[in-house]
Design a protein around this motif. Structure first.
Motif, PDB file in Angstrom:
ATOM      1  N   TYR A 194       0.866  -1.161   0.063  1.00  0.00           N
ATOM      2  CA  TYR A 194      -0.021  -0.147   0.091  1.00  0.00           C
ATOM      3  C   TYR A 194       0.823   1.335   0.016  1.00  0.00           C
ATOM      4  N   LYS A 195       2.086   1.248  -0.258  1.00  0.00           N
ATOM      5  CA  LYS A 195       2.862   2.340  -0.279  1.00  0.00           C
ATOM      6  C   LYS A 195       3.921   2.279  -1.522  1.00  0.00           C
ATOM      7  N   LEU A 196       4.721   3.331  -1.767  1.00  0.00           N
ATOM      8  CA  LEU A 196       5.638   3.176  -2.953  1.00  0.00           C
ATOM      9  C   LEU A 196       6.665   1.889  -2.726  1.00  0.00           C
ATOM     10  N   ASP A 197       6.594   0.897  -3.506  1.00  0.00           N
ATOM     11  CA  ASP A 197       7.114  -0.376  -3.555  1.00  0.00           C
ATOM     12  C   ASP A 197       7.941  -0.755  -4.796  1.00  0.00           C
ATOM     13  N   ARG A 198       9.123  -1.437  -4.392  1.00  0.00           N
ATOM     14  CA  ARG A 198       9.884  -1.922  -5.673  1.00  0.00           C
ATOM     15  C   ARG A 198      10.122  -3.587  -5.501  1.00  0.00           C
ATOM     16  N   ASP A 199       9.677  -4.182  -6.390  1.00  0.00           N
ATOM     17  CA  ASP A 199       9.907  -5.703  -6.550  1.00  0.00           C
ATOM     18  C   ASP A 199      10.539  -6.040  -7.469  1.00  0.00           C
ATOM     19  N   VAL A 200      11.127  -7.174  -7.588  1.00  0.00           N
ATOM     20  CA  VAL A 200      12.025  -7.822  -8.533  1.00  0.00           C
ATOM     21  C   VAL A 200      11.366  -9.166  -8.787  1.00  0.00           C
ATOM     22  N   VAL A 201      10.939  -9.576 -10.174  1.00  0.00           N
ATOM     23  CA  VAL A 201      10.281 -10.784 -10.570  1.00  0.00           C
ATOM     24  C   VAL A 201      11.767 -11.309 -11.249  1.00  0.00           C
ATOM     25  N   LYS A 202      11.777 -12.672 -10.752  1.00  0.00           N
ATOM     26  CA  LYS A 202      13.032 -13.523 -11.618  1.00  0.00           C
ATOM     27  C   LYS A 202      12.372 -13.893 -12.851  1.00  0.00           C
ATOM     28  N   VAL A 203      13.015 -13.849 -13.887  1.00  0.00           N
ATOM     29  CA  VAL A 203      12.763 -14.596 -15.066  1.00  0.00           C
ATOM     30  C   VAL A 203      13.376 -15.944 -15.507  1.00  0.00           C
ATOM     31  N   THR A 204      14.769 -15.627 -15.500  1.00  0.00           N
ATOM     32  CA  THR A 204      15.956 -16.539 -15.854  1.00  0.00           C
ATOM     33  C   THR A 204      16.172 -17.192 -17.361  1.00  0.00           C
ATOM     34  N   ALA A 205      16.963 -17.677 -17.502  1.00  0.00           N
ATOM     35  CA  ALA A 205      17.204 -18.231 -19.079  1.00  0.00           C
ATOM     36  C   ALA A 205      16.250 -19.296 -19.398  1.00  0.00           C
ATOM     37  N   LYS A 206      15.562 -20.016 -18.429  1.00  0.00           N
ATOM     38  CA  LYS A 206      14.982 -21.160 -18.477  1.00  0.00           C
ATOM     39  C   LYS A 206      13.663 -21.034 -19.337  1.00  0.00           C
ATOM     40  N   LYS A 207      13.231 -19.840 -19.190  1.00  0.00           N
ATOM     41  CA  LYS A 207      12.027 -19.208 -19.979  1.00  0.00           C
ATOM     42  C   LYS A 207      12.307 -19.058 -21.494  1.00  0.00           C
ATOM     43  N   GLY A 208      13.508 -18.905 -21.837  1.00  0.00           N
ATOM     44  CA  GLY A 208      14.044 -18.262 -23.313  1.00  0.00           C
ATOM     45  C   GLY A 208      14.123 -16.870 -23.634  1.00  0.00           C
ATOM     46  N   VAL A 209      14.201 -16.484 -24.682  1.00  0.00           N
ATOM     47  CA  VAL A 209      14.222 -15.111 -25.091  1.00  0.00           C
ATOM     48  C   VAL A 209      13.148 -14.418 -25.665  1.00  0.00           C
ATOM     49  N   PHE A 210      12.769 -13.232 -25.161  1.00  0.00           N
ATOM     50  CA  PHE A 210      11.667 -12.663 -25.876  1.00  0.00           C
ATOM     51  C   PHE A 210      12.082 -11.129 -26.421  1.00  0.00           C
ATOM     52  N   LYS A 211      11.089 -10.814 -27.178  1.00  0.00           N
ATOM     53  CA  LYS A 211      11.053  -9.550 -27.993  1.00  0.00           C
ATOM     54  C   LYS A 211       9.945  -8.359 -27.352  1.00  0.00           C
ATOM     55  N   ASP A 266       7.728  -3.249 -26.977  1.00  0.00           N
ATOM     56  CA  ASP A 266       8.720  -3.892 -27.604  1.00  0.00           C
ATOM     57  C   ASP A 266      10.095  -3.463 -27.042  1.00  0.00           C
ATOM     58  N   LEU A 267      10.925  -4.621 -26.667  1.00  0.00           N
ATOM     59  CA  LEU A 267      12.117  -4.499 -26.214  1.00  0.00           C
ATOM     60  C   LEU A 267      13.182  -4.100 -27.009  1.00  0.00           C
ATOM     61  N   ILE A 268      13.928  -2.989 -26.715  1.00  0.00           N
ATOM     62  CA  ILE A 268      14.929  -2.459 -27.613  1.00  0.00           C
ATOM     63  C   ILE A 268      15.863  -3.568 -28.106  1.00  0.00           C
ATOM     64  N   VAL A 269      16.273  -4.407 -26.967  1.00  0.00           N
ATOM     65  CA  VAL A 269      17.166  -5.481 -27.012  1.00  0.00           C
ATOM     66  C   VAL A 269      16.507  -6.632 -27.503  1.00  0.00           C
ATOM     67  N   ASN A 270      16.214  -6.932 -28.695  1.00  0.00           N
ATOM     68  CA  ASN A 270      15.470  -8.079 -28.984  1.00  0.00           C
ATOM     69  C   ASN A 270      16.038  -9.401 -28.731  1.00  0.00           C
ATOM     70  N   HIS A 271      15.354 -10.464 -28.728  1.00  0.00           N
ATOM     71  CA  HIS A 271      15.429 -11.854 -28.629  1.00  0.00           C
ATOM     72  C   HIS A 271      16.725 -11.905 -27.647  1.00  0.00           C
ATOM     73  N   ARG A 272      16.877 -11.459 -26.347  1.00  0.00           N
ATOM     74  CA  ARG A 272      17.888 -11.669 -25.511  1.00  0.00           C
ATOM     75  C   ARG A 272      16.950 -12.272 -24.247  1.00  0.00           C
ATOM     76  N   VAL A 273      17.813 -13.056 -23.310  1.00  0.00           N
ATOM     77  CA  VAL A 273      17.468 -13.731 -22.285  1.00  0.00           C
ATOM     78  C   VAL A 273      17.247 -12.728 -21.303  1.00  0.00           C
ATOM     79  N   ILE A 274      16.222 -12.625 -20.644  1.00  0.00           N
ATOM     80  CA  ILE A 274      15.742 -11.731 -19.493  1.00  0.00           C
ATOM     81  C   ILE A 274      16.044 -12.417 -18.293  1.00  0.00           C
TER      82      ILE A 274
END
Length: 137
Positions: free
Chosen positions: A43-60, A104-112
């Motif tokens: 309920y306040k200003l928050d900062r959260d990190v979501v791990k994606v990892t290479a297991k999911k592949g590359v995304f654009k 659209d990600l500027i760095v296409n086809h990279r592992v996040i």
């Protein structure tokens, strides 16, 4: 009888060929959004990190959907496997069940590696909002 049998074999062969062509086209041009993860907003200003990892592949492309309560997303930072970062300003109030534009990600086809969100609810909602991230290859 011979003509009927030949006709059935031809139809069956045609169906198999169509299924094979259709499945290879779908694999090469996948149009579905893959679920990458979620985070719940405090309920306040928050900062959260979501791990994606290479297991999911590359995304654009990425897309974010909000459920639960309304939230303000200030920005998101995408960190790639090579440690490069892309900051995406979203400065927008999202009602529950709203989603972002296709990003659209500027760095296409990279592992996040991960996606960091900066957001808040600012007392606009009694329910905690949840952010769901989707990616497209």
């Amino acid at each position: 009888m011979k003509n009927t049998m030949l006709k059935h074999v031809m139809i069956f062969s045609s169906l198999i060929a169509l299924l094979w062509i259709g499945s290879s086209f779908k694999a090469a041009h996948s149009s579905y959004w893959e679920y990458l993860g979620c985070s719940t907003v405090n309920y306040k200003l928050d900062r959260d990190v979501v791990k994606v990892t290479a297991k999911k592949g590359v995304f654009k492309k990425l897309k974010v959907k909000v459920t639960g309560g309304s939230i303000n997303i200030h920005k998101m930072v995408v960190e790639y496997g090579n440690s490069k970062k892309e900051e995406i300003s979203l400065r927008h109030h999202f009602n529950r069940s709203a989603s972002t534009r296709v990003i659209d990600l500027i760095v296409n086809h990279r592992v996040i590696r991960d996606i960091t969100f900066i957001y808040d609810t600012k007392n606009r909602s009694r329910r905690r909002g949840k952010v769901h991230i989707y990616g497209k290859h």
